[in-house]
Design a protein around this motif. Structure first.
Motif, PDB file in Angstrom:
ATOM      1  N   UNK A 108       0.809  -1.220   0.000  1.00  0.00           N
ATOM      2  CA  UNK A 108       0.000   0.000   0.000  1.00  0.00           C
ATOM      3  C   UNK A 108       0.845   1.274   0.000  1.00  0.00           C
ATOM      4  N   UNK A 109       1.962   1.260   0.722  1.00  0.00           N
ATOM      5  CA  UNK A 109       2.836   2.426   0.819  1.00  0.00           C
ATOM      6  C   UNK A 109       4.076   2.315  -0.057  1.00  0.00           C
ATOM      7  N   UNK A 110       4.193   1.212  -0.810  1.00  0.00           N
ATOM      8  CA  UNK A 110       5.325   1.048  -1.689  1.00  0.00           C
ATOM      9  C   UNK A 110       6.462   0.246  -1.062  1.00  0.00           C
ATOM     10  N   UNK A 111       7.635   0.327  -1.674  1.00  0.00           N
ATOM     11  CA  UNK A 111       8.810  -0.426  -1.236  1.00  0.00           C
ATOM     12  C   UNK A 111       9.911   0.555  -0.837  1.00  0.00           C
ATOM     13  N   UNK A 112      10.444   0.366   0.348  1.00  0.00           N
ATOM     14  CA  UNK A 112      11.475   1.235   0.904  1.00  0.00           C
ATOM     15  C   UNK A 112      12.809   0.510   0.888  1.00  0.00           C
ATOM     16  N   UNK A 113      13.791   1.098   0.199  1.00  0.00           N
ATOM     17  CA  UNK A 113      15.117   0.488   0.086  1.00  0.00           C
ATOM     18  C   UNK A 113      16.101   1.234   0.971  1.00  0.00           C
ATOM     19  N   UNK A 114      16.819   0.502   1.833  1.00  0.00           N
ATOM     20  CA  UNK A 114      17.892   1.086   2.631  1.00  0.00           C
ATOM     21  C   UNK A 114      19.181   0.903   1.844  1.00  0.00           C
ATOM     22  N   UNK A 115      19.639   1.978   1.206  1.00  0.00           N
ATOM     23  CA  UNK A 115      20.782   1.896   0.285  1.00  0.00           C
ATOM     24  C   UNK A 115      22.027   2.455   0.946  1.00  0.00           C
ATOM     25  N   UNK A 116      23.154   1.740   0.818  1.00  0.00           N
ATOM     26  CA  UNK A 116      24.377   2.070   1.554  1.00  0.00           C
ATOM     27  C   UNK A 116      25.249   3.084   0.824  1.00  0.00           C
ATOM     28  N   UNK A 117      24.655   4.230   0.474  1.00  0.00           N
ATOM     29  CA  UNK A 117      25.433   5.362  -0.023  1.00  0.00           C
ATOM     30  C   UNK A 117      24.574   6.602   0.100  1.00  0.00           C
ATOM     31  N   UNK A 118      25.188   7.763  -0.183  1.00  0.00           N
ATOM     32  CA  UNK A 118      24.454   9.016  -0.228  1.00  0.00           C
ATOM     33  C   UNK A 118      24.068   9.245  -1.679  1.00  0.00           C
ATOM     34  N   UNK A 119      22.843   8.933  -2.016  1.00  0.00           N
ATOM     35  CA  UNK A 119      22.399   9.022  -3.402  1.00  0.00           C
ATOM     36  C   UNK A 119      22.334  10.477  -3.855  1.00  0.00           C
ATOM     37  N   UNK A 120      22.636  10.706  -5.154  1.00  0.00           N
ATOM     38  CA  UNK A 120      22.845   9.751  -6.244  1.00  0.00           C
ATOM     39  C   UNK A 120      24.277   9.219  -6.360  1.00  0.00           C
ATOM     40  N   UNK A 121      25.124   9.523  -5.395  1.00  0.00           N
ATOM     41  CA  UNK A 121      26.490   8.987  -5.415  1.00  0.00           C
ATOM     42  C   UNK A 121      26.419   7.481  -5.175  1.00  0.00           C
ATOM     43  N   UNK A 122      26.991   6.705  -6.069  1.00  0.00           N
ATOM     44  CA  UNK A 122      27.122   5.264  -5.964  1.00  0.00           C
ATOM     45  C   UNK A 122      25.785   4.516  -5.942  1.00  0.00           C
ATOM     46  N   UNK A 123      25.050   4.696  -7.020  1.00  0.00           N
ATOM     47  CA  UNK A 123      23.943   3.784  -7.304  1.00  0.00           C
ATOM     48  C   UNK A 123      24.532   2.449  -7.740  1.00  0.00           C
ATOM     49  N   UNK A 124      23.901   1.343  -7.360  1.00  0.00           N
ATOM     50  CA  UNK A 124      24.371   0.062  -7.851  1.00  0.00           C
ATOM     51  C   UNK A 124      24.806  -0.892  -6.763  1.00  0.00           C
ATOM     52  N   UNK A 125      25.572  -1.913  -7.150  1.00  0.00           N
ATOM     53  CA  UNK A 125      25.756  -3.119  -6.347  1.00  0.00           C
ATOM     54  C   UNK A 125      26.813  -3.034  -5.258  1.00  0.00           C
ATOM     55  N   UNK A 126      27.836  -2.188  -5.428  1.00  0.00           N
ATOM     56  CA  UNK A 126      28.961  -2.208  -4.479  1.00  0.00           C
ATOM     57  C   UNK A 126      29.281  -0.811  -3.965  1.00  0.00           C
ATOM     58  N   UNK A 127      28.309  -0.133  -3.343  1.00  0.00           N
ATOM     59  CA  UNK A 127      28.538   1.265  -2.965  1.00  0.00           C
ATOM     60  C   UNK A 127      29.568   1.447  -1.859  1.00  0.00           C
ATOM     61  N   UNK A 128      29.658   0.516  -0.911  1.00  0.00           N
ATOM     62  CA  UNK A 128      30.611   0.678   0.192  1.00  0.00           C
ATOM     63  C   UNK A 128      32.033   0.603  -0.340  1.00  0.00           C
ATOM     64  N   UNK A 129      32.327  -0.440  -1.082  1.00  0.00           N
ATOM     65  CA  UNK A 129      33.680  -0.616  -1.617  1.00  0.00           C
ATOM     66  C   UNK A 129      34.061   0.515  -2.563  1.00  0.00           C
ATOM     67  N   UNK A 130      33.144   0.891  -3.442  1.00  0.00           N
ATOM     68  CA  UNK A 130      33.456   1.912  -4.440  1.00  0.00           C
ATOM     69  C   UNK A 130      33.709   3.265  -3.795  1.00  0.00           C
ATOM     70  N   UNK A 131      32.989   3.581  -2.733  1.00  0.00           N
ATOM     71  CA  UNK A 131      33.190   4.864  -2.063  1.00  0.00           C
ATOM     72  C   UNK A 131      34.603   4.964  -1.491  1.00  0.00           C
ATOM     73  N   UNK A 132      35.072   3.893  -0.853  1.00  0.00           N
ATOM     74  CA  UNK A 132      36.426   3.907  -0.283  1.00  0.00           C
ATOM     75  C   UNK A 132      37.463   3.897  -1.389  1.00  0.00           C
ATOM     76  N   UNK A 133      37.278   3.063  -2.392  1.00  0.00           N
ATOM     77  CA  UNK A 133      38.233   2.975  -3.499  1.00  0.00           C
ATOM     78  C   UNK A 133      38.392   4.314  -4.219  1.00  0.00           C
ATOM     79  N   UNK A 134      37.323   5.103  -4.245  1.00  0.00           N
ATOM     80  CA  UNK A 134      37.375   6.402  -4.919  1.00  0.00           C
ATOM     81  C   UNK A 134      37.937   7.497  -4.026  1.00  0.00           C
ATOM     82  N   UNK A 135      38.205   7.187  -2.754  1.00  0.00           N
ATOM     83  CA  UNK A 135      38.741   8.188  -1.846  1.00  0.00           C
ATOM     84  C   UNK A 135      37.701   9.131  -1.276  1.00  0.00           C
ATOM     85  N   UNK A 136      36.416   8.749  -1.288  1.00  0.00           N
ATOM     86  CA  UNK A 136      35.378   9.601  -0.718  1.00  0.00           C
ATOM     87  C   UNK A 136      35.642   9.841   0.765  1.00  0.00           C
TER      88      UNK A 136
END
Length: 321
Positions: A108-136
């Protein structure tokens, strides 16, 4: 504005890895009615290749919650079974399956996703690893209302945490799991009573956190020490960055998994990949260097560098490839 509802909400929880368990635990503690849990199917694991349930599956099953493990949600029977749950909302945390529109529309209220990044930075499958690898310098968790696009939905609530030079993917994962567990009940309450309104994402600063593959893991010593350090920490403890080392008296190189490092202020004219001292200081590109603090050889256990070097020295002028 969403329809006003009162707690507890009737929900499905959809998740698979460890980071999702803390959120499920928090939702149960908050008093929500978990109608069903969806998780990835059990997979072979360990030396015996025994079918092993995901952490979320095991946690839910131990608490007597129904668990469903479809390989896909695209077929009408699965979609009808989901709709029959008569849900207020579905909460999704690193589930691993794409949700078709029929699934997104069912609660009724839709689907809520808890995503492990600050969107729109790092949409996709490996946001934790990519953030560190990029030096964020910062990351976080966004509670996002799901739509058909990949992590493109409006954001309901956020929590943030810094990334330091001491962090690995493992340490950031653990902090984000705690943040997600704290944020999810608050986001659900705001969604239910209308006190939180989803804010559309901007496309400015959008990046894609591609799934990690074998090509991501080998260390390129020709890159500056900052990049090499971020690469090593971003892939620790799993899957692990690696390089090749030929032990003294051996003809064939072995793969060293590098699990922790620290940038050095030392400048060098040595070739990239050359070991500069007795404590695994390694030359990188641009005359910079990085010190390896923790590593693992094939068949061995992860060890701090000082322990590793007691058993097998890696002498200065050795070249790591």
């Amino acid at each position: 504005m969403p329809d006003e509802v009162t707690h507890p909400l009737r929900l499905a929880f959809m998740g698979s890895p460890d980071i999702a368990v803390s959120v499920l635990e928090a939702l149960i503690a908050a008093g929500h009615d978990i109608a069903c849990v969806y998780s990835q199917p059990p997979r072979p694991a360990g030396r015996g290749k025994k079918l092993t349930p995901t952490p979320v599956h095991a946690y839910a099953e131990a608490r007597g919650i129904e668990v469903r493990t479809p390989k896909s949600l695209k077929k009408p029977p699965e979609q009808e079974a989901f709709a029959a749950l008569d849900l207020d909302v579905a909460v999704v945390v690193a589930y691993g399956l794409i949700l078709p529109q029929a699934i997104l529309d069912a609660p009724r209220l839709g689907c809520l996703n808890m995503h492990a990044s600050i969107l729109p930075r790092w949409r996709g499958a490996a946001p934790i690893q990519r953030a560190i690898m990029a030096g964020d310098s910062e990351t976080g968790v966004d509670a996002m209302m799901m739509e058909a696009g990949l992590d493109t939905g409006p954001v309901l609530a956020s929590a943030r945490t810094p990334i330091t030079g001491e962090d690995t993917a493992g340490s950031v994962h653990d902090r984000l799991a705690a943040l997600a567990a704290e944020l999810a009940p608050r986001a659900l309450a705001g969604l239910a009573d209308g006190s939180l309104s989803p804010v559309p994402q901007t496309e400015v600063g959008m990046t894609y956190a591609a799934k990690l593959g074998p090509d991501d893991q080998r260390v390129d010593w020709a890159r500056p020490a900052r990049d090499v350090d971020c690469h090593i920490r971003g892939l620790s403890p799993f899957p692990g960055a690696w390089c090749l080392w030929t032990p003294p008296g051996k003809d064939e190189p072995v793969r060293l998994k590098l699990l922790m490092s620290r940038r050095s202020g030392r400048e060098t004219s040595a070739p990239a990949g050359m070991v500069l001292d007795d404590n695994l200081l390694v030359a990188c590109g641009d005359g910079s260097a990085v010190r390896i603090l923790r590593l693992q050889k094939p068949g061995g256990k992860p060890m701090d560098a000082d322990q590793f070097l007691k058993g097998q020295a890696i002498a200065p002028d050795t070249v790591l490839a």
